[in-house]
Design a protein around this motif. Sequence first.
Motif, PDB file in Angstrom:
ATOM      1  N   GLU A  14       0.873  -1.187   0.000  1.00 37.43           N
ATOM      2  CA  GLU A  14       0.000   0.000   0.000  1.00 37.43           C
ATOM      3  C   GLU A  14       0.903   1.228   0.000  1.00 37.43           C
ATOM      4  N   GLU A  15       1.187   1.723  -1.192  1.00 40.85           N
ATOM      5  CA  GLU A  15       2.110   2.851  -1.320  1.00 40.85           C
ATOM      6  C   GLU A  15       1.606   4.098  -0.593  1.00 40.85           C
ATOM      7  N   SER A  16       0.320   4.361  -0.646  1.00 35.87           N
ATOM      8  CA  SER A  16      -0.213   5.574  -0.027  1.00 35.87           C
ATOM      9  C   SER A  16      -0.173   5.521   1.501  1.00 35.87           C
ATOM     10  N   PHE A  17      -0.068   4.327   2.067  1.00 39.15           N
ATOM     11  CA  PHE A  17       0.015   4.177   3.527  1.00 39.15           C
ATOM     12  C   PHE A  17       1.404   3.782   3.988  1.00 39.15           C
ATOM     13  N   ASP A  18       2.371   3.736   3.043  1.00 40.76           N
ATOM     14  CA  ASP A  18       3.740   3.317   3.370  1.00 40.76           C
ATOM     15  C   ASP A  18       3.713   2.004   4.148  1.00 40.76           C
ATOM     16  N   TYR A  19       3.100   0.992   3.523  1.00 40.99           N
ATOM     17  CA  TYR A  19       2.844  -0.297   4.171  1.00 40.99           C
ATOM     18  C   TYR A  19       3.233  -1.437   3.237  1.00 40.99           C
ATOM     19  N   ILE A  20       3.915  -2.443   3.796  1.00 38.56           N
ATOM     20  CA  ILE A  20       4.147  -3.696   3.086  1.00 38.56           C
ATOM     21  C   ILE A  20       3.774  -4.844   4.017  1.00 38.56           C
ATOM     22  N   GLY A  21       3.214  -5.899   3.446  1.00 41.92           N
ATOM     23  CA  GLY A  21       2.811  -7.042   4.249  1.00 41.92           C
ATOM     24  C   GLY A  21       3.016  -8.331   3.478  1.00 41.92           C
ATOM     25  N   PHE A  22       3.334  -9.368   4.212  1.00 47.00           N
ATOM     26  CA  PHE A  22       3.570 -10.686   3.640  1.00 47.00           C
ATOM     27  C   PHE A  22       2.773 -11.690   4.455  1.00 47.00           C
ATOM     28  N   SER A  23       2.113 -12.620   3.763  1.00 48.49           N
ATOM     29  CA  SER A  23       1.264 -13.579   4.450  1.00 48.49           C
ATOM     30  C   SER A  23       1.476 -14.975   3.892  1.00 48.49           C
ATOM     31  N   SER A  24       1.285 -15.961   4.771  1.00 49.92           N
ATOM     32  CA  SER A  24       1.355 -17.358   4.343  1.00 49.92           C
ATOM     33  C   SER A  24       0.190 -17.716   3.443  1.00 49.92           C
ATOM     34  N   GLY A  25      -0.831 -16.885   3.444  1.00 47.06           N
ATOM     35  CA  GLY A  25      -1.973 -17.091   2.569  1.00 47.06           C
ATOM     36  C   GLY A  25      -3.052 -17.979   3.147  1.00 47.06           C
ATOM     37  N   LYS A 107       7.318  -1.623  -6.928  1.00 45.67           N
ATOM     38  CA  LYS A 107       6.453  -1.000  -5.918  1.00 45.67           C
ATOM     39  C   LYS A 107       6.912  -1.370  -4.512  1.00 45.67           C
ATOM     40  N   LEU A 108       7.282  -2.630  -4.316  1.00 43.42           N
ATOM     41  CA  LEU A 108       7.761  -3.085  -3.010  1.00 43.42           C
ATOM     42  C   LEU A 108       9.024  -2.332  -2.619  1.00 43.42           C
ATOM     43  N   GLN A 109       9.952  -2.226  -3.536  1.00 47.54           N
ATOM     44  CA  GLN A 109      11.206  -1.532  -3.262  1.00 47.54           C
ATOM     45  C   GLN A 109      10.960  -0.053  -2.969  1.00 47.54           C
ATOM     46  N   ASN A 110      10.139   0.602  -3.771  1.00 48.64           N
ATOM     47  CA  ASN A 110       9.837   2.023  -3.558  1.00 48.64           C
ATOM     48  C   ASN A 110       9.153   2.262  -2.216  1.00 48.64           C
ATOM     49  N   THR A 111       8.213   1.394  -1.870  1.00 52.08           N
ATOM     50  CA  THR A 111       7.487   1.553  -0.605  1.00 52.08           C
ATOM     51  C   THR A 111       8.408   1.300   0.578  1.00 52.08           C
ATOM     52  N   LEU A 112       9.282   0.304   0.472  1.00 57.86           N
ATOM     53  CA  LEU A 112      10.239   0.047   1.553  1.00 57.86           C
ATOM     54  C   LEU A 112      11.177   1.240   1.722  1.00 57.86           C
ATOM     55  N   GLN A 113      11.576   1.859   0.641  1.00 57.28           N
ATOM     56  CA  GLN A 113      12.424   3.049   0.744  1.00 57.28           C
ATOM     57  C   GLN A 113      11.687   4.184   1.459  1.00 57.28           C
ATOM     58  N   LYS A 114      10.395   4.337   1.213  1.00 55.44           N
ATOM     59  CA  LYS A 114       9.608   5.354   1.919  1.00 55.44           C
ATOM     60  C   LYS A 114       9.482   5.009   3.404  1.00 55.44           C
ATOM     61  N   ASP A 121      20.935   4.303   5.916  1.00 47.40           N
ATOM     62  CA  ASP A 121      22.158   3.578   6.277  1.00 47.40           C
ATOM     63  C   ASP A 121      21.860   2.174   6.823  1.00 47.40           C
ATOM     64  N   ARG A 122      20.607   1.894   7.106  1.00 46.43           N
ATOM     65  CA  ARG A 122      20.215   0.562   7.608  1.00 46.43           C
ATOM     66  C   ARG A 122      19.429  -0.237   6.582  1.00 46.43           C
ATOM     67  N   LEU A 123      19.373   0.266   5.355  1.00 48.70           N
ATOM     68  CA  LEU A 123      18.632  -0.403   4.288  1.00 48.70           C
ATOM     69  C   LEU A 123      19.594  -0.847   3.200  1.00 48.70           C
ATOM     70  N   ASN A 124      19.557  -2.141   2.897  1.00 47.43           N
ATOM     71  CA  ASN A 124      20.374  -2.726   1.838  1.00 47.43           C
ATOM     72  C   ASN A 124      19.449  -3.198   0.729  1.00 47.43           C
ATOM     73  N   LEU A 125      19.558  -2.581  -0.441  1.00 49.00           N
ATOM     74  CA  LEU A 125      18.801  -2.999  -1.596  1.00 49.00           C
ATOM     75  C   LEU A 125      19.765  -3.713  -2.533  1.00 49.00           C
ATOM     76  N   ILE A 126      19.510  -4.979  -2.778  1.00 53.60           N
ATOM     77  CA  ILE A 126      20.394  -5.798  -3.596  1.00 53.60           C
ATOM     78  C   ILE A 126      19.662  -6.180  -4.878  1.00 53.60           C
ATOM     79  N   ASN A 127      20.232  -5.813  -6.000  1.00 54.12           N
ATOM     80  CA  ASN A 127      19.619  -6.153  -7.300  1.00 54.12           C
ATOM     81  C   ASN A 127      20.080  -7.508  -7.775  1.00 54.12           C
TER      82      ASN A 127
END
Length: 127
Positions: A14-25, A107-114, A121-127
């Motif tokens: 949810e980019e507008s809420f600066d939210y990421i979530g992961f679920s087992s489903g 979108k995940l990467q952009n939202t995590l950056q926000k 300095d505590r965020l590692n983005l690996i391509n």
Amino acid sequence: MIVFELLAKLVGIEESFDYIGFSSGEDNEHYFVMQRHEFHKEDALPNLGSVYSEIDDQCWGEYGGIKEVTLNRERLIVHFDPSRPNPHINYDEVRIAFSVNDSEFQKLQNTLQKIMLGYEDRLNLIN
């Protein structure tokens, strides 16, 4: 080291809420979320206090306490600071495996950056 591992069948961004979530489903039986504090979107409070994380239940959620976050194309890893005061999350590390298309990963990467704004300095983005 106590590790929470999750194979995420569902990824919510949810980019507008600066939210990421992961679920087992499985009716969200197991999940992990990260979100930027709504009143501190621009403020970088000490000890990552502007970042909320939660595992499986609100009672296992907390602001701050994150030592480092690493994101690559297939995995999110969150290391918690062992010296944090009042840890509600009883894990030292979260490892989440996921699969998303290129657009969703961007979108995940952009939202995590926000979410991690001010804590780059505590965020590692690996391509």
